[in-house]
Design a protein around this motif. Structure first.
Motif, PDB file in Angstrom:
ATOM      1  N   VAL A 125      43.575  46.652 -48.863  1.00 36.23           N
ATOM      2  CA  VAL A 125      43.271  47.323 -47.667  1.00 36.23           C
ATOM      3  C   VAL A 125      43.015  48.904 -48.150  1.00 36.23           C
ATOM      4  CG1 VAL A 125      44.540  46.079 -46.040  1.00 36.23           C
ATOM      5  CG2 VAL A 125      45.883  47.777 -47.355  1.00 36.23           C
ATOM      6  N   HIS A 126      42.403  49.114 -49.486  1.00 34.52           N
ATOM      7  CA  HIS A 126      42.254  50.596 -49.908  1.00 34.52           C
ATOM      8  C   HIS A 126      40.888  51.102 -49.732  1.00 34.52           C
ATOM      9  CE1 HIS A 126      46.236  50.431 -51.402  1.00 34.52           C
ATOM     10  NE2 HIS A 126      46.188  49.149 -52.010  1.00 34.52           N
ATOM     11  N   GLN A 127      39.846  50.302 -49.217  1.00 33.06           N
ATOM     12  CA  GLN A 127      38.690  50.806 -49.025  1.00 33.06           C
ATOM     13  C   GLN A 127      38.371  51.542 -47.526  1.00 33.06           C
ATOM     14  OE1 GLN A 127      37.151  50.966 -51.628  1.00 33.06           O
ATOM     15  NE2 GLN A 127      38.909  49.742 -52.687  1.00 33.06           N
ATOM     16  N   TYR A 128      37.243  52.113 -47.389  1.00 35.04           N
ATOM     17  CA  TYR A 128      36.837  52.567 -45.736  1.00 35.04           C
ATOM     18  C   TYR A 128      37.231  51.468 -44.822  1.00 35.04           C
ATOM     19  CZ  TYR A 128      34.081  56.183 -48.348  1.00 35.04           C
ATOM     20  OH  TYR A 128      33.798  57.253 -49.252  1.00 35.04           O
ATOM     21  N   THR A 129      37.761  52.023 -43.632  1.00 37.34           N
ATOM     22  CA  THR A 129      37.890  50.976 -42.429  1.00 37.34           C
ATOM     23  C   THR A 129      36.738  51.309 -41.602  1.00 37.34           C
ATOM     24  OG1 THR A 129      39.009  52.775 -41.279  1.00 37.34           O
ATOM     25  CG2 THR A 129      40.546  51.322 -42.694  1.00 37.34           C
ATOM     26  N   PRO A 130      36.255  50.605 -40.699  1.00 37.62           N
ATOM     27  CA  PRO A 130      35.121  51.038 -39.960  1.00 37.62           C
ATOM     28  C   PRO A 130      35.446  52.424 -39.266  1.00 37.62           C
ATOM     29  CG  PRO A 130      35.796  48.732 -39.224  1.00 37.62           C
ATOM     30  CD  PRO A 130      36.860  49.339 -40.443  1.00 37.62           C
ATOM     31  N   MET A 131      34.290  53.089 -38.780  1.00 33.79           N
ATOM     32  CA  MET A 131      34.413  54.437 -38.457  1.00 33.79           C
ATOM     33  C   MET A 131      35.380  54.842 -37.531  1.00 33.79           C
ATOM     34  SD  MET A 131      33.349  56.751 -36.025  1.00 33.79           S
ATOM     35  CE  MET A 131      31.670  56.116 -35.476  1.00 33.79           C
ATOM     36  N   ALA A 132      35.485  53.936 -36.520  1.00 33.45           N
ATOM     37  CA  ALA A 132      36.268  54.046 -35.095  1.00 33.45           C
ATOM     38  C   ALA A 132      38.054  53.761 -35.292  1.00 33.45           C
ATOM     39  CB  ALA A 132      35.794  53.475 -34.094  1.00 33.45           C
ATOM     40  N   GLY A 133      38.143  53.148 -36.388  1.00 28.33           N
ATOM     41  CA  GLY A 133      39.402  52.403 -36.615  1.00 28.33           C
ATOM     42  C   GLY A 133      39.628  51.055 -37.194  1.00 28.33           C
ATOM     43  N   LEU A 134      40.571  50.655 -37.731  1.00 31.61           N
ATOM     44  CA  LEU A 134      40.803  49.193 -38.062  1.00 31.61           C
ATOM     45  C   LEU A 134      40.853  48.432 -36.904  1.00 31.61           C
ATOM     46  CD1 LEU A 134      41.464  47.811 -40.785  1.00 31.61           C
ATOM     47  CD2 LEU A 134      43.969  47.882 -40.351  1.00 31.61           C
ATOM     48  N   PRO A 135      40.114  47.528 -36.664  1.00 30.94           N
ATOM     49  CA  PRO A 135      39.958  46.548 -35.539  1.00 30.94           C
ATOM     50  C   PRO A 135      41.528  46.215 -35.123  1.00 30.94           C
ATOM     51  CG  PRO A 135      38.010  45.987 -37.019  1.00 30.94           C
ATOM     52  CD  PRO A 135      38.933  47.159 -37.616  1.00 30.94           C
ATOM     53  N   ALA A 136      42.294  45.755 -36.016  1.00 24.63           N
ATOM     54  CA  ALA A 136      43.587  45.155 -35.788  1.00 24.63           C
ATOM     55  C   ALA A 136      44.521  46.496 -35.106  1.00 24.63           C
ATOM     56  CB  ALA A 136      44.413  44.894 -36.857  1.00 24.63           C
ATOM     57  N   LEU A 137      44.445  47.726 -35.683  1.00 25.77           N
ATOM     58  CA  LEU A 137      44.978  48.844 -34.885  1.00 25.77           C
ATOM     59  C   LEU A 137      44.437  49.110 -33.370  1.00 25.77           C
ATOM     60  CD1 LEU A 137      47.139  51.008 -35.113  1.00 25.77           C
ATOM     61  CD2 LEU A 137      45.442  52.404 -36.420  1.00 25.77           C
ATOM     62  N   LEU A 138      42.971  48.962 -33.415  1.00 30.65           N
ATOM     63  CA  LEU A 138      42.456  49.282 -32.191  1.00 30.65           C
ATOM     64  C   LEU A 138      42.816  48.222 -31.030  1.00 30.65           C
ATOM     65  CD1 LEU A 138      38.634  50.133 -33.197  1.00 30.65           C
ATOM     66  CD2 LEU A 138      40.436  51.619 -32.747  1.00 30.65           C
ATOM     67  N   GLU A 139      43.081  46.924 -31.486  1.00 29.50           N
ATOM     68  CA  GLU A 139      43.573  46.115 -30.451  1.00 29.50           C
ATOM     69  C   GLU A 139      45.248  46.415 -30.291  1.00 29.50           C
ATOM     70  OE1 GLU A 139      42.637  42.426 -32.515  1.00 29.50           O
ATOM     71  OE2 GLU A 139      40.653  42.672 -32.418  1.00 29.50           O
ATOM     72  N   GLY A 140      45.941  46.798 -31.286  1.00 28.04           N
ATOM     73  CA  GLY A 140      47.255  47.222 -31.036  1.00 28.04           C
ATOM     74  C   GLY A 140      47.390  48.305 -30.128  1.00 28.04           C
ATOM     75  N   ILE A 141      46.609  49.330 -30.218  1.00 29.73           N
ATOM     76  CA  ILE A 141      46.671  50.596 -29.244  1.00 29.73           C
ATOM     77  C   ILE A 141      46.143  50.011 -28.070  1.00 29.73           C
ATOM     78  CG2 ILE A 141      45.522  52.609 -28.679  1.00 29.73           C
ATOM     79  CD1 ILE A 141      44.985  53.077 -31.870  1.00 29.73           C
ATOM     80  N   ALA A 142      45.322  48.927 -27.676  1.00 30.21           N
ATOM     81  CA  ALA A 142      44.926  48.679 -26.466  1.00 30.21           C
ATOM     82  C   ALA A 142      46.224  47.920 -25.781  1.00 30.21           C
ATOM     83  CB  ALA A 142      43.699  47.721 -26.386  1.00 30.21           C
ATOM     84  N   ALA A 143      46.687  47.036 -26.526  1.00 28.82           N
ATOM     85  CA  ALA A 143      47.961  46.334 -26.081  1.00 28.82           C
ATOM     86  C   ALA A 143      49.112  47.174 -25.460  1.00 28.82           C
ATOM     87  CB  ALA A 143      48.225  45.321 -27.324  1.00 28.82           C
ATOM     88  N   LEU A 144      49.272  48.256 -26.511  1.00 27.14           N
ATOM     89  CA  LEU A 144      50.115  49.195 -26.107  1.00 27.14           C
ATOM     90  C   LEU A 144      50.019  49.863 -24.859  1.00 27.14           C
ATOM     91  CD1 LEU A 144      52.779  50.902 -27.030  1.00 27.14           C
ATOM     92  CD2 LEU A 144      51.104  52.687 -28.146  1.00 27.14           C
ATOM     93  N   VAL A 145      48.550  50.461 -24.780  1.00 26.40           N
ATOM     94  CA  VAL A 145      48.327  51.216 -23.351  1.00 26.40           C
ATOM     95  C   VAL A 145      48.537  50.297 -22.076  1.00 26.40           C
ATOM     96  CG1 VAL A 145      46.400  52.175 -22.201  1.00 26.40           C
ATOM     97  CG2 VAL A 145      46.736  52.881 -24.535  1.00 26.40           C
TER      98      VAL A 145
END
Length: 376
Positions: A53-73
């Protein structure tokens, strides 16, 4: 060389921390915890550092983290957001605010800032070619909405609020949000930046968020911080939540500013966010606030209400007539405790003889600091 930021020098946070080191003072100035992070985060970080997991993530964020944030909200605010289009992971909340102002403010447009204000707002507006318009809160850190309504006009592009509020620890009431909704309704092109980095560090009062208001959230950029929420300030990871039509403009700046955020940190936060209960954070810090208040009970300081954040403001009028900057310098040298003067958060350097302590420290640190402060 002609400077773009003639009023900007070394920040007060750097100055006071340097003085604390120089005079071996206890540092209650800069807002960072001095206790360990959750051991589970350490374990996840160690594990992920050995993964691919040491290379660039997608520009807006790692998909798993984006999904985690959405679930948190969704869990906390009962708001459904689209992970791929309405969330942007940023290199700290400050970078997110900077990118938003750069993307949305055009030369000559105004940005209304409520003082005392976090010091990154004003310079970012200047660099975008905008005009910062400062409105001072009342002495008790409540907002004069009549003045806000009289100030916002057709040139006003953005209104910035900060709730819970740094440096005061004050929280906005439901009535404040009713007034805010009125201002937004009167100005259909106005955009709100709602800086909510301390959203989970709240105490007796309910936190009202722009997430909870349909009129606001459809025209708001809501700023959050993993650094504040999980006391990982050195990781510098935050996120913005905004409607797609706003966020797509911010992404244009973000992609050329940092492109993407630390990949290992994102993966670790993605793994951690689903396992932790952020609603317990307020109790954790409330215990520290109450402990510090108890320790300071016999001091000559007047402690003001701290409703959220990990900051305690205090008036020293019974101790000295020095300016707040001079008083903080004197405390470092003569008392051995560093704090932050509040006048630096005002565009006009308003001085109410008030300073700010950070109580996000170990009990040992708070005890030692309070002992020194009570001797004044």
């Amino acid at each position: 060389m002609q400077t773009k930021l003639p009023k900007v020098g070394t920040t007060i946070f750097t100055t006071m921390s340097q003085m604390a080191n120089e005079y071996q003072a206890i540092n209650l100035s800069q807002g960072f915890p001095n206790f360990p992070i959750d051991p589970l985060i350490e374990e996840l970080l160690a594990k992920n550092s050995k993964e691919n997991v040491h290379q660039y993530t997608p520009m807006a964020g790692l998909p798993a983290l984006l999904e985690g944030i959405a679930a948190l909200v969704s869990r906390v605010y009962q708001r459904n957001i689209h992970p791929a289009t309405e969330i942007l992971v940023t290199a700290g909340a400050t970078q997110g605010i900077f990118a938003a102002l750069q993307a949305l403010v055009h030369p000559g447009e105004e940005v209304v800032i409520l003082d005392p204000a976090y010091d990154c707002y004003d310079p970012a507006v200047h660099l975008a070619g905008g005009k910062p318009v400062h409105i001072s809160m009342r002495e008790d850190f409540t907002i004069d909405w009549k003045e806000v309504r009289e100030t916002v006009n057709q040139k006003t592009r953005i209104l910035i609020i900060n709730n819970p509020h740094n440096p005061s620890g004050k929280m906005m009431e439901e009535s404040d949000f009713n007034s805010l909704v009125q201002v937004m309704g009167d100005h259909p092109n106005l955009i709100l930046i709602s800086d909510e980095v301390y959203e989970f560090i709240t105490f007796e009062k309910k936190h009202f968020s722009a997430h909870n208001h349909e009129i606001l959230r459809n025209r708001s950029i809501i700023v959050s911080s993993f650094g504040k929420t999980f006391h990982l300030t050195g990781w510098k990871v935050g996120y913005l939540i905004a409607p797609e039509y706003i966020l797509k403009e911010i992404k244009k700046v973000h992609q050329y500013l940092v492109f993407s955020v630390n990949s290992v940190a994102q993966k670790t936060l993605a793994d951690y966010i689903s396992t932790t209960d952020v609603t317990t954070l307020g109790t954790f810090y409330q215990d520290k606030r109450d402990r510090f208040k108890e320790l300071m009970a016999k001091s000559k300081f007047e402690l003001l209400p701290s409703e959220g954040t990990y900051f305690q403001t205090a008036r020293y009028k019974a101790i000295s007539q020095l300016s707040d900057v001079q008083f903080c310098e004197w405390m470092v040298k003569e008392v051995g405790v560093a704090a932050i003067p509040l006048s630096v958060f005002y565009e006009d350097s308003t001085d109410y003889r008030t300073i700010r302590f950070c109580f996000a420290k170990t009990d040992e640190t708070l005890v030692q600091a309070a002992e020194r402060l009570c001797r004044i």
